[in-house]
Write a protein that holds these residues in place. Structure first.
Motif, PDB file in Angstrom:
ATOM      1  N   HIS A  35      40.564  32.415  30.063  1.00  0.00           N
ATOM      2  CA  HIS A  35      39.527  33.153  29.342  1.00  0.00           C
ATOM      3  C   HIS A  35      39.259  32.524  27.974  1.00  0.00           C
ATOM      4  CE1 HIS A  35      38.513  36.406  32.060  1.00  0.00           C
ATOM      5  NE2 HIS A  35      39.798  36.495  32.361  1.00  0.00           N
ATOM      6  N   ALA A  36      40.283  32.024  27.310  1.00  0.00           N
ATOM      7  CA  ALA A  36      40.081  31.351  26.019  1.00  0.00           C
ATOM      8  C   ALA A  36      39.258  30.081  26.213  1.00  0.00           C
ATOM      9  CB  ALA A  36      41.423  31.025  25.367  1.00  0.00           C
ATOM     10  N   THR A  37      39.513  29.364  27.291  1.00  0.00           N
ATOM     11  CA  THR A  37      38.784  28.126  27.574  1.00  0.00           C
ATOM     12  C   THR A  37      37.309  28.408  27.841  1.00  0.00           C
ATOM     13  OG1 THR A  37      40.785  27.120  28.449  1.00  0.00           O
ATOM     14  CG2 THR A  37      38.724  26.101  29.092  1.00  0.00           C
ATOM     15  N   ARG A  38      37.001  29.562  28.391  1.00  0.00           N
ATOM     16  CA  ARG A  38      35.612  29.938  28.666  1.00  0.00           C
ATOM     17  C   ARG A  38      34.795  30.176  27.392  1.00  0.00           C
ATOM     18  NH1 ARG A  38      36.208  34.462  33.386  1.00  0.00           N
ATOM     19  NH2 ARG A  38      36.134  33.026  35.146  1.00  0.00           N
ATOM     20  N   GLN A  39      35.477  30.443  26.296  1.00  0.00           N
ATOM     21  CA  GLN A  39      34.793  30.786  25.051  1.00  0.00           C
ATOM     22  C   GLN A  39      34.169  29.538  24.415  1.00  0.00           C
ATOM     23  OE1 GLN A  39      34.720  34.135  24.524  1.00  0.00           O
ATOM     24  NE2 GLN A  39      35.992  34.134  26.366  1.00  0.00           N
ATOM     25  N   THR A  40      33.058  29.737  23.732  1.00  0.00           N
ATOM     26  CA  THR A  40      32.421  28.640  23.002  1.00  0.00           C
ATOM     27  C   THR A  40      33.367  28.094  21.940  1.00  0.00           C
ATOM     28  OG1 THR A  40      30.297  29.721  23.349  1.00  0.00           O
ATOM     29  CG2 THR A  40      30.365  27.986  21.690  1.00  0.00           C
ATOM     30  N   HIS A  41      34.044  29.006  21.252  1.00  0.00           N
ATOM     31  CA  HIS A  41      35.043  28.644  20.240  1.00  0.00           C
ATOM     32  C   HIS A  41      36.364  29.292  20.655  1.00  0.00           C
ATOM     33  CE1 HIS A  41      31.887  27.041  17.723  1.00  0.00           C
ATOM     34  NE2 HIS A  41      31.201  28.151  17.905  1.00  0.00           N
ATOM     35  N   PRO A  42      37.214  28.575  21.400  1.00  0.00           N
ATOM     36  CA  PRO A  42      38.444  29.167  21.938  1.00  0.00           C
ATOM     37  C   PRO A  42      39.395  29.732  20.889  1.00  0.00           C
ATOM     38  CG  PRO A  42      38.018  27.043  22.949  1.00  0.00           C
ATOM     39  CD  PRO A  42      37.034  27.203  21.830  1.00  0.00           C
ATOM     40  N   GLN A  43      39.279  29.303  19.639  1.00  0.00           N
ATOM     41  CA  GLN A  43      40.173  29.808  18.597  1.00  0.00           C
ATOM     42  C   GLN A  43      39.766  31.200  18.115  1.00  0.00           C
ATOM     43  OE1 GLN A  43      37.973  27.382  18.297  1.00  0.00           O
ATOM     44  NE2 GLN A  43      36.972  27.425  16.307  1.00  0.00           N
ATOM     45  N   ASN A  44      38.571  31.662  18.478  1.00  0.00           N
ATOM     46  CA  ASN A  44      38.109  32.991  18.066  1.00  0.00           C
ATOM     47  C   ASN A  44      38.583  34.065  19.025  1.00  0.00           C
ATOM     48  OD1 ASN A  44      36.782  31.722  15.966  1.00  0.00           O
ATOM     49  ND2 ASN A  44      34.768  31.824  16.928  1.00  0.00           N
ATOM     50  N   ALA A  45      38.545  35.313  18.551  1.00  0.00           N
ATOM     51  CA  ALA A  45      38.959  36.450  19.375  1.00  0.00           C
ATOM     52  C   ALA A  45      37.916  36.739  20.456  1.00  0.00           C
ATOM     53  CB  ALA A  45      39.157  37.679  18.492  1.00  0.00           C
ATOM     54  N   PHE A  46      38.393  37.260  21.573  1.00  0.00           N
ATOM     55  CA  PHE A  46      37.521  37.707  22.653  1.00  0.00           C
ATOM     56  C   PHE A  46      38.131  38.976  23.236  1.00  0.00           C
ATOM     57  CE2 PHE A  46      40.502  34.546  24.161  1.00  0.00           C
ATOM     58  CZ  PHE A  46      41.033  35.085  25.321  1.00  0.00           C
ATOM     59  N   THR A  47      37.299  39.793  23.869  1.00  0.00           N
ATOM     60  CA  THR A  47      37.764  41.068  24.398  1.00  0.00           C
ATOM     61  C   THR A  47      37.670  41.072  25.917  1.00  0.00           C
ATOM     62  OG1 THR A  47      37.080  42.213  22.386  1.00  0.00           O
ATOM     63  CG2 THR A  47      37.427  43.581  24.339  1.00  0.00           C
ATOM     64  N   LEU A  48      38.734  41.559  26.550  1.00  0.00           N
ATOM     65  CA  LEU A  48      38.799  41.682  28.004  1.00  0.00           C
ATOM     66  C   LEU A  48      39.052  43.135  28.379  1.00  0.00           C
ATOM     67  CD1 LEU A  48      41.236  38.700  28.662  1.00  0.00           C
ATOM     68  CD2 LEU A  48      38.776  38.695  29.038  1.00  0.00           C
ATOM     69  N   LYS A  49      38.429  43.590  29.449  1.00  0.00           N
ATOM     70  CA  LYS A  49      38.768  44.894  30.008  1.00  0.00           C
ATOM     71  C   LYS A  49      39.991  44.703  30.901  1.00  0.00           C
ATOM     72  CE  LYS A  49      34.761  45.594  31.878  1.00  0.00           C
ATOM     73  NZ  LYS A  49      33.625  46.175  32.586  1.00  0.00           N
ATOM     74  N   ALA A  50      40.709  45.771  31.129  1.00  0.00           N
ATOM     75  CA  ALA A  50      41.882  45.691  32.007  1.00  0.00           C
ATOM     76  C   ALA A  50      41.490  45.129  33.367  1.00  0.00           C
ATOM     77  CB  ALA A  50      42.530  47.060  32.150  1.00  0.00           C
ATOM     78  N   SER A  51      40.325  45.516  33.865  1.00  0.00           N
ATOM     79  CA  SER A  51      39.883  45.036  35.181  1.00  0.00           C
ATOM     80  C   SER A  51      39.670  43.518  35.192  1.00  0.00           C
ATOM     81  CB  SER A  51      38.608  45.753  35.614  1.00  0.00           C
ATOM     82  OG  SER A  51      37.573  45.532  34.676  1.00  0.00           O
ATOM     83  N   ASP A  52      39.339  42.927  34.032  1.00  0.00           N
ATOM     84  CA  ASP A  52      39.191  41.469  33.953  1.00  0.00           C
ATOM     85  C   ASP A  52      40.507  40.763  34.257  1.00  0.00           C
ATOM     86  OD1 ASP A  52      36.535  41.770  33.133  1.00  0.00           O
ATOM     87  OD2 ASP A  52      37.057  41.674  30.999  1.00  0.00           O
ATOM     88  N   LEU A  53      41.608  41.451  34.030  1.00  0.00           N
ATOM     89  CA  LEU A  53      42.929  40.873  34.303  1.00  0.00           C
ATOM     90  C   LEU A  53      43.519  41.405  35.606  1.00  0.00           C
ATOM     91  CD1 LEU A  53      44.362  41.053  30.682  1.00  0.00           C
ATOM     92  CD2 LEU A  53      43.476  39.035  31.864  1.00  0.00           C
ATOM     93  N   LEU A  54      43.276  42.672  35.911  1.00  0.00           N
ATOM     94  CA  LEU A  54      43.856  43.268  37.120  1.00  0.00           C
ATOM     95  C   LEU A  54      43.288  42.649  38.394  1.00  0.00           C
ATOM     96  CD1 LEU A  54      43.970  47.037  36.131  1.00  0.00           C
ATOM     97  CD2 LEU A  54      45.911  45.504  36.444  1.00  0.00           C
ATOM     98  N   ASP A  55      41.982  42.402  38.431  1.00  0.00           N
ATOM     99  CA  ASP A  55      41.366  41.851  39.641  1.00  0.00           C
ATOM    100  C   ASP A  55      41.936  40.480  40.012  1.00  0.00           C
ATOM    101  OD1 ASP A  55      39.869  44.148  39.872  1.00  0.00           O
ATOM    102  OD2 ASP A  55      38.045  43.269  39.014  1.00  0.00           O
ATOM    103  N   PRO A  56      41.976  39.516  39.079  1.00  0.00           N
ATOM    104  CA  PRO A  56      42.533  38.208  39.458  1.00  0.00           C
ATOM    105  C   PRO A  56      44.025  38.263  39.788  1.00  0.00           C
ATOM    106  CG  PRO A  56      41.369  38.058  37.349  1.00  0.00           C
ATOM    107  CD  PRO A  56      41.413  39.487  37.734  1.00  0.00           C
TER     108      PRO A  56
END
Length: 187
Positions: A35-56
């Protein structure tokens, strides 16, 4: 650690998580890196829902899936890493770095109805995780040079590929991949 060994840091972190006995932490580390790699700026914060992690992770069918996920995220949030490396082990004056910190900074945001008897949210309706690389990781990337940055980017791309191919769901396959990839990076 010599500069060449710094390229192994992401894999050493995974191996340490695996040796702690929790493949769930390894899976979570891969997901956060992806998910960090997907970000334009991986060093910045990003928000995930629980389902973003539970599904995979294929945990959504578990009875206490959100609670288990919160527990695992807390484990990875509390993980403390110490690294020591020298710029040139053969020089008469050696500049050394001894970094101690957390690979990830994570804020857990649990939303739901408050149980007035316990003072807790007992049935979360939604759980969010705000994630950013920790100061330890930021410092390693800033001080480690281009080789280290390339190694972490490569690790992130590898994690993203695992996520796209749905390999995070299979603990046995993921364990084998970690073993083989770390063995390969050690050579």
């Amino acid at each position: 650690t010599r500069e060449g060994d710094l390229r192994r840091l992401p894999w050493e972190l995974l191996t340490a998580l695996k040796h702690q006995g929790s493949l769930a932490l390894v899976q979570l580390q891969f997901l956060l890196a992806a998910h960090a790699t997907r970000q334009t700026h991986p060093q910045n914060a990003f928000t995930l829902k629980a389902s973003d992690l539970l599904d995979p992770l294929d945990w959504q069918s578990e009875v206490n899936a959100q609670r288990n996920l919160i527990h695992e995220v807390e484990q990875i949030r509390k993980l403390e890493v110490t690294s020591l490396w020298m710029t040139d082990a053969y020089a008469t004056q050696v500049e050394a770095f001894n970094l101690k910190g957390h690979p990830w900074d994570i804020l857990t945001d649990i939303r739901g109805n408050l149980d007035w008897n316990t003072g807790r949210i007992t049935q979360p309706e939604q759980v969010y995780f705000t994630v950013r690389p920790g100061l330890w990781m930021t410092s390693v990337l800033q001080n480690g040079g281009l080789d280290v940055q390339t190694a972490f980017q490569g690790f992130g791309q590898f994690a993203l590929t695992l996520l796209k191919l749905d390999y995070c769901r299979n603990p046995f396959l993921l364990s084998l991949i970690v073993h083989l990839a770390f063995s390969e990076s050690s050579e």
